[in-house]
Write a protein that holds these residues in place. Structure first.
Motif, PDB file in Angstrom:
ATOM      1  N   ASP A 152      -2.061   4.788  -3.139  1.00 25.85           N
ATOM      2  CA  ASP A 152      -2.707   6.064  -2.854  1.00 25.85           C
ATOM      3  C   ASP A 152      -1.771   7.138  -3.411  1.00 25.85           C
ATOM      4  O   ASP A 152      -0.699   7.384  -2.842  1.00 25.85           O
ATOM      5  CB  ASP A 152      -2.900   6.235  -1.350  1.00 25.85           C
ATOM      6  N   ARG A 201       1.991   5.043  -0.557  1.00 28.49           N
ATOM      7  CA  ARG A 201       1.383   6.377  -0.574  1.00 28.49           C
ATOM      8  C   ARG A 201       2.433   7.311  -1.144  1.00 28.49           C
ATOM      9  O   ARG A 201       3.509   7.459  -0.570  1.00 28.49           O
ATOM     10  CB  ARG A 201       0.993   6.815   0.833  1.00 28.49           C
ATOM     11  N   ARG A 231       0.841  -1.188   0.000  1.00 32.88           N
ATOM     12  CA  ARG A 231       0.000   0.000   0.000  1.00 32.88           C
ATOM     13  C   ARG A 231       0.886   1.251   0.000  1.00 32.88           C
ATOM     14  O   ARG A 231       1.026   1.930   1.023  1.00 32.88           O
ATOM     15  CB  ARG A 231      -0.911  -0.007   1.219  1.00 32.88           C
TER      16      ARG A 231
END
Length: 149
Positions: free
Chosen positions: A144, A101, A99
């Motif tokens: 993200d 970012r 994940r």
């Protein structure tokens, strides 16, 4: 062709629930089975180390690609999750989810964000560890990305 050699020494004192020790040039730590698998949970374990290898390889690959593409990076961090399935006493490292970012500087344009999103996928395919586990461990990406305000 250049070959790079990495060495690791492992000491293990006995049975399943003992605590061992690994040492390489830069990594020195105790090892044992994690508490989730009814182990003593001292130091690190193979599950964390595989996750760490996959995560660090991926984020370093992504950083290099962002640099080569001359994207205006503001900041980047990542959380990763490893999922191990236990069925009938058989342990299988099933999936790794990254994940990342990534925030580009305020002067970035939408085309930069599009390029970043392509690089996020490309970095996973070019990472040496991802290639090594391909076909054995599912790799998933939940990125993200944004432009700073």
């Amino acid at each position: 062709m250049a070959l790079h050699h990495f060495h690791l020494k492992a000491d293990w004192p006995g049975g399943r629930n003992e605590v061992g020790y690994i040492e390489s040039e830069k990594l020195k730590t105790k090892i044992s089975i994690p508490k989730e698998m009814d182990g003593p949970d001292v130091g690190t374990n193979p599950d964390e180390m595989l996750l760490g290898a996959a995560a660090t390889c991926y984020i370093i690959s992504l950083a290099a690609m962002i640099e080569r593409a001359e994207l205006p990076l503001e900041e980047m961090d990542m959380q990763s999750e490893g999922i191990v399935d236990v069925t009938d006493g058989v342990f299988t490292y099933q999936k790794i989810i990254h994940r990342p970012r990534v925030v580009l500087r305020a002067q970035a344009e939408n085309k930069d964000l599009s390029k970043l999103n392509r690089l996020i996928e490309k970095a996973e395919k070019s990472c040496m560890i991802s290639k090594a586990i391909q076909g054995n461990v599912e790799l998933e990406m939940e990125a993200d990305t944004s432009i700073a305000e």
